[in-house]
Design a protein around this motif. Structure first.
Motif, PDB file in Angstrom:
ATOM      1  N   UNK A 111       0.837  -1.036   0.025  1.00 30.53           N
ATOM      2  CA  UNK A 111      -0.067  -0.095   0.001  1.00 30.53           C
ATOM      3  C   UNK A 111       0.917   1.263  -0.031  1.00 30.53           C
ATOM      4  N   UNK A 112       0.262   2.413  -0.635  1.00 30.97           N
ATOM      5  CA  UNK A 112       1.175   3.502  -0.647  1.00 30.97           C
ATOM      6  C   UNK A 112       1.205   4.156   0.917  1.00 30.97           C
ATOM      7  N   UNK A 113       2.191   4.927   1.055  1.00 32.44           N
ATOM      8  CA  UNK A 113       2.407   5.773   2.428  1.00 32.44           C
ATOM      9  C   UNK A 113       1.324   6.615   2.405  1.00 32.44           C
ATOM     10  N   UNK A 114       0.599   6.685   3.555  1.00 30.77           N
ATOM     11  CA  UNK A 114      -0.625   7.633   3.686  1.00 30.77           C
ATOM     12  C   UNK A 114      -1.627   6.949   3.906  1.00 30.77           C
ATOM     13  N   UNK A 115      -1.956   5.650   3.407  1.00 27.76           N
ATOM     14  CA  UNK A 115      -3.081   4.990   3.298  1.00 27.76           C
ATOM     15  C   UNK A 115      -3.551   4.472   4.934  1.00 27.76           C
ATOM     16  N   UNK A 116      -2.445   4.270   5.635  1.00 36.06           N
ATOM     17  CA  UNK A 116      -2.933   3.882   7.051  1.00 36.06           C
ATOM     18  C   UNK A 116      -3.070   4.935   7.577  1.00 36.06           C
ATOM     19  N   UNK A 117      -2.601   6.174   7.371  1.00 36.20           N
ATOM     20  CA  UNK A 117      -3.159   7.653   8.222  1.00 36.20           C
ATOM     21  C   UNK A 117      -4.737   7.659   7.871  1.00 36.20           C
ATOM     22  N   UNK A 118      -4.988   7.495   6.446  1.00 40.76           N
ATOM     23  CA  UNK A 118      -6.470   7.971   6.143  1.00 40.76           C
ATOM     24  C   UNK A 118      -7.281   6.956   6.863  1.00 40.76           C
ATOM     25  N   UNK A 119      -6.933   5.841   6.825  1.00 41.21           N
ATOM     26  CA  UNK A 119      -7.971   4.803   7.512  1.00 41.21           C
ATOM     27  C   UNK A 119      -8.061   5.205   8.983  1.00 41.21           C
TER      28      UNK A 119
END
Ligand SMILES: [Mg+2]
Length: 273
Positions: A111-119
């Protein structure tokens, strides 16, 4: 089924004359499968997969090009149960993922960096807008927020669009709007890129693309450019009352997934499949 453009009729003739030099690409949702409130249940229509199966042994290559996770599209399509589809491929997440029937293998990048933060932030963003009931679809490399099941789907979509774009931007990601869905994803492939990569790989003479939604516009535009380079192209719009962005670009508009199945069966008949 009526092909309304001269370029489309020429493509049809080219396919019939030389089916082995044809690349058939299709979106999944709204084209092979009817749209469902719960996307996890949106299986491909059996008659449409049966039509693809008929075409599989005649056409050079069949590929599904979808915004979905490749694994989910493969599961909902039951493609591996069809002998005629033994060479097909499924390009997931706009070409970032891939499954090949011939090997059964998946290519699935991180997954791209940032997806975890969005979730992590998304539940609070939705709650603040009073839209905590919106369906959140974790697509591994992306996150979809669906408004279809909410009492005012269009109103909720309009309310969400800007906050979702801001959330995506804060994490260096993009928003891809669709039919009652906003999808947050990394920069990279769109369906036009996916089609061009397939064309380079398969080297067809004629390209068919069947789509229904905004995410398919890039594929339609890519094929319009490939026509200028000498390829034949047949652009099929699976029509709906939710989205008409493809109608003006299409060579033929059919009434939703049943219309797609009918057209594919017409083509299989014409090829003696
Ligand atoms: Mg679609």
């Amino acid at each position: 089924m009526t092909i309304t453009t001269q370029t489309g009729r020429r493509a049809w003739d080219a396919i019939v004359a030389d089916p082995a030099s044809t690349l058939l690409c299709s979106d999944f949702d709204g084209v092979l499968s009817p749209i469902q409130a719960d996307p996890d249940t949106a299986s491909a229509a059996p008659e449409t997969v049966a039509a693809l199966n008929r075409l599989g042994t005649k056409l050079g290559k069949i590929a599904v090009v979808t915004g979905r996770v490749a694994r989910k599209a493969v599961e909902l399509g039951s493609f591996e149960k069809h002998d005629g589809l033994a060479e097909m491929s499924v390009l997931g997440l706009y070409g970032q993922e891939r499954w090949d029937a011939a090997t059964g293998e998946y290519r699935e990048p991180e997954p791209p960096e940032g997806i975890a933060g969005v979730k992590a932030e998304l539940p609070a963003v939705l709650a603040e807008l009073g839209l905590a009931n919106a369906r959140v679809e974790d697509k591994r490399l992306s996150v979809g927020v669906h408004t279809r099941e909410l009492p005012d789907a269009a109103g909720a979509f309009a309310t969400l669009e800007q906050p979702i774009r801001s959330l995506a931007e804060r994490h260096g990601l993009l928003v891809e709007p669709g039919r009652n869905v906003l999808e947050i994803r990394g920069p990279g492939s769109d369906k036009g890129d996916a089609v061009r990569a397939l064309v380079a790989e398969v080297q067809p003479r004629t390209i068919i693309f069947a789509g229904d939604d905004l995410g398919d516009v890039a594929a339609f535009e890519a094929i319009a450019r490939l026509r200028e380079e000498g390829y034949e192209g047949l652009l099929i719009c699976s029509g709906s009352d939710e989205q008409d962005a493809l109608v003006a670009l299409a060579d033929v508009v059919v009434p939703g997934p049943p219309g797609v199945a009918a057209l594919l069966n017409d083509l299989a008949d014409a090829l003696g499949a």
